[in-house]
Design a protein around this motif. Structure first.
Motif, PDB file in Angstrom:
ATOM      1  N   ILE A 185       1.252  -4.992  -6.604  1.00  0.00           N
ATOM      2  CA  ILE A 185       1.242  -6.421  -6.298  1.00  0.00           C
ATOM      3  C   ILE A 185       1.878  -6.483  -7.878  1.00  0.00           C
ATOM      4  O   ILE A 185       1.311  -8.343  -8.498  1.00  0.00           O
ATOM      5  N   GLY A 192      -1.094  -3.562 -10.907  1.00  0.00           N
ATOM      6  CA  GLY A 192      -1.696  -2.480  -9.558  1.00  0.00           C
ATOM      7  C   GLY A 192      -3.240  -2.111  -9.997  1.00  0.00           C
ATOM      8  O   GLY A 192      -3.944  -2.348 -10.283  1.00  0.00           O
ATOM      9  N   ASN A 193      -3.285  -1.468  -8.659  1.00  0.00           N
ATOM     10  CA  ASN A 193      -5.214  -0.293  -8.424  1.00  0.00           C
ATOM     11  C   ASN A 193      -5.226   1.162  -9.160  1.00  0.00           C
ATOM     12  O   ASN A 193      -3.422   0.985  -9.479  1.00  0.00           O
ATOM     13  N   ASP A 194      -5.899   1.642  -9.257  1.00  0.00           N
ATOM     14  CA  ASP A 194      -6.281   3.071  -9.705  1.00  0.00           C
ATOM     15  C   ASP A 194      -4.833   3.697  -9.160  1.00  0.00           C
ATOM     16  O   ASP A 194      -4.308   5.140  -9.630  1.00  0.00           O
ATOM     17  N   PHE A 233      -4.572   2.145   4.629  1.00  0.00           N
ATOM     18  CA  PHE A 233      -5.389   1.213   4.986  1.00  0.00           C
ATOM     19  C   PHE A 233      -4.140   0.223   4.518  1.00  0.00           C
ATOM     20  O   PHE A 233      -4.176  -0.762   5.744  1.00  0.00           O
ATOM     21  N   THR A 234      -3.909   0.108   3.309  1.00  0.00           N
ATOM     22  CA  THR A 234      -3.191  -0.887   2.416  1.00  0.00           C
ATOM     23  C   THR A 234      -1.642  -1.442   4.037  1.00  0.00           C
ATOM     24  O   THR A 234      -1.372  -2.285   4.164  1.00  0.00           O
ATOM     25  N   VAL A 237      -2.921  -3.222   7.161  1.00  0.00           N
ATOM     26  CA  VAL A 237      -2.746  -4.236   7.027  1.00  0.00           C
ATOM     27  C   VAL A 237      -1.370  -5.158   6.862  1.00  0.00           C
ATOM     28  O   VAL A 237      -1.289  -6.307   7.748  1.00  0.00           O
TER      29      VAL A 237
ATOM     30  N   GLY B 148      -6.214 -11.205  -5.749  1.00  0.00           N
ATOM     31  CA  GLY B 148      -5.168 -10.825  -6.634  1.00  0.00           C
ATOM     32  C   GLY B 148      -6.217 -11.337  -8.011  1.00  0.00           C
ATOM     33  O   GLY B 148      -5.663 -10.033  -8.884  1.00  0.00           O
ATOM     34  N   ALA B 151      -7.955  -5.250  -8.985  1.00  0.00           N
ATOM     35  CA  ALA B 151      -7.480  -4.768  -7.784  1.00  0.00           C
ATOM     36  C   ALA B 151      -8.477  -3.767  -7.692  1.00  0.00           C
ATOM     37  O   ALA B 151      -8.653  -3.527  -6.124  1.00  0.00           O
ATOM     38  N   GLY B 232      -9.229  -6.854  -4.298  1.00  0.00           N
ATOM     39  CA  GLY B 232      -7.490  -7.889  -4.916  1.00  0.00           C
ATOM     40  C   GLY B 232      -6.918  -7.339  -4.700  1.00  0.00           C
ATOM     41  O   GLY B 232      -5.229  -8.230  -4.457  1.00  0.00           O
ATOM     42  N   PHE B 233      -5.985  -5.984  -4.882  1.00  0.00           N
ATOM     43  CA  PHE B 233      -4.919  -5.420  -3.983  1.00  0.00           C
ATOM     44  C   PHE B 233      -4.785  -5.970  -2.548  1.00  0.00           C
ATOM     45  O   PHE B 233      -3.217  -6.393  -2.055  1.00  0.00           O
ATOM     46  N   THR B 234      -5.342  -5.635  -1.782  1.00  0.00           N
ATOM     47  CA  THR B 234      -4.781  -5.469  -0.532  1.00  0.00           C
ATOM     48  C   THR B 234      -5.074  -7.463  -0.342  1.00  0.00           C
ATOM     49  O   THR B 234      -4.229  -7.472   0.838  1.00  0.00           O
TER      50      THR B 234
END
Lengths: 341, 341
Positions: A185, A192-194, A233-234, A237, B148, B151, B232-234
């Motif tokens: 992101i 980012g995420n984990d 998943f992402t 989407v 956002g 995440a 928030g990431f997706t």
């Protein structure tokens, strides 16, 4: 290759049934005669009628009867386990027995993935096969994976996705040194995420990868990278969002133009230009998504695949077999593992 | 309301600086005279010049000087902590002290989120504030959150997002009984990632929610639901993908039309129809995204916000304050907690 690729097609998969598939096969034979053979699996009488209508006499097309079919709305895992006599189940079995070199279905995506995983298994050294979608863009297009085979992913899977996507971009799209991005992101390492935080150092360390760092959703549609890796998943989407935004725009334009004679005349004048745009972002020319990492060659098509989409799918599958992409995937993943170990 | 909303605006935020913001404020005063007051925070001489150019004399606009500014590329968390004298930092402080009823910035999104979280804190009983984006579609539009601010999310956050999004859809978009969907990769309960599997039963059980189940990326752009909840990431990826697909399509059409005189004539004839489409999917009319759940009213605008976008942002922020949306959010979340406990 000692022999030409034998491609099995699920004749019952897809919204348009055997007739679109028979027509597509005939189109493909006209385009690339002698480069492949086709086996259609499904309801034999229905297939025979479709082949007749498509004027397929004399072409190297075999028909194998299957008694069941998997519907688009069926639950994937259950259908894969229970319907071994479905067109998809029979097709997968033929591939497993070595009677086919590749299989293609435009049916229920989840069921194709589940059947292929169950029936074919994984390539040695691949942890998780991934579904790779081609997204057209002005730079020639980007491969995004995974777009749905693994809703939950570990960082190590994403490294393998990067290798598999790179091999695919090299051999199928002709990219010399494919640029790989990690979907996030923001471009900064701190965003980012984990999963992104864990994957980033692994991707940086991986050998034989031209990794360019984090990329954003918008980079999928720009000429900034050739391969985008993300969890299934992402990725799924992203795929569905992109399809629906494009569809919505064209639908709105069509509907507004419909009641406006001047605008209708305008679209006539714009037709050649619009057609050039459509060619550049033509989903139908890249309608077949490979399930990379299975021990076999399995491509999945969009449910709404037309005969043109089936033709392009056959072209892609043939090239995939000819270029021995699976061997290159195995080599690349093993090379990374060896140096990383 | 005993008094009209006092809206503070970060005059240094956004790609077009104080002039777009001064112009936007003047447009808003023309549209809704007497309904709000504005305080512009940033470099005072620059703001005064912009106000002069915008013919803002006599309008209820105050100027507060701030010595620093946060750049678009700055790291959000660090900027939020260190730059207390930035236009954003001063703005947030004024809101915290009760001298403003709402704040708006079209600056660095991450920095606005971080500054607001740090400076304003959360509404009582809200675990995590979420950034809510409005996605225009033929059904009137869908609110997507989070896009956002978080995440990584827990299932319980998504339930709160559903409540906050519902309240927003009710009071800002006039939806009576907002339909809430959980973003997934299929409508079936069996599809999704771990977060979806955990959130689904909680959302089903939640009170005061019109929860319709899992939805897909495409539902964001259809009239199937009013609120879509996701991590928030997706959500951020969906937002950026949608923007870039739409942008790419128009860019390709423009570029193909440019070299084609007939097509150029065609676009002239199509202009009214295209303009109708653009109005339906007009991002600028919904350019301000609220950070729902903070203890205050904080809206964030797109960096490329034009004066029109600033005007619509002021309209939205004014309505948000007038309708006491935060009170309704607190009530709704507490009501669910009480019945769930």
């Amino acid at each position: 290759m000692t022999s030409i690729p034998r491609i099995g097609i699920d004749a019952m998969g897809g919204d348009f049934g055997p007739s679109a598939i028979a027509d597509g096969a005939v189109l493909a034979f006209r385009e690339m005669p002698g480069r492949f053979e086709v086996t259609l699996v499904g309801d034999e009488p229905e297939i025979r009628r479709a082949l007749k209508r498509a004027h397929a006499d004399g072409l190297p097309i075999q028909v194998v009867h299957a008694t069941e079919r998997i519907e688009m709305a069926e639950k994937a895992a259950a259908a894969a386990r229970k319907k071994s006599q479905s067109s998809l189940g029979v097709l997968t079995q033929l591939h497993k027995e070595g009677k086919l070199d590749a299989i293609f279905s435009a049916g229920n995506t989840g069921a194709v993935v589940a059947t292929a995983l169950l029936g074919l298994g994984r390539l040695e050294s691949v942890s998780r096969p991934a579904l790779a979608a081609f997204m057209p863009n002005p730079g020639g297009g980007t491969v995004v994976l995974d777009v749905g085979a693994n809703a939950e992913c570990k960082a190590s899977y994403l490294v393998q996705f990067a290798h598999m996507g790179s091999v695919y971009a090299r051999y199928l799209l002709g990219r010399d040194n494919p640029r790989v991005g990690l979907l996030s992101i923001g471009e900064e390492d701190t965003k980012g995420n984990d999963l992104v935080f864990e994957s980033l150092p692994l991707l940086r360390r991986a050998n034989h990868l031209n990794f360019i760092g984090n990329v954003e959703g918008r980079d999928v549609f720009r000429d900034t990278c050739d391969v985008v890796v993300t969890d299934g998943f992402t990725g799924n989407v992203v795929l569905k969002t992109a399809e629906s935004v494009a569809g919505l725009l064209f639908q709105r334009i069509r509907s507004e133009v419909a009641g406006d004679p001047m605008a209708m005349l305008g679209t006539v004048l714009m037709k050649p230009a619009l057609r050039r745009v459509m060619r550049q972002i033509d989903w139908e020319e890249h309608a077949a998504a490979p399930l990379l990492g299975v021990n076999g060659v399995c491509f999945i098509g969009h449910g709404r695949s037309s005969s043109r989409a089936i033709r392009s799918a056959i072209r892609t599958v043939t090239t995939f077999v000819e270029k021995r992409v699976n061997e290159h995937i195995r080599e690349e993943i093993e090379a990374d593992r060896d140096t990383a170990a």
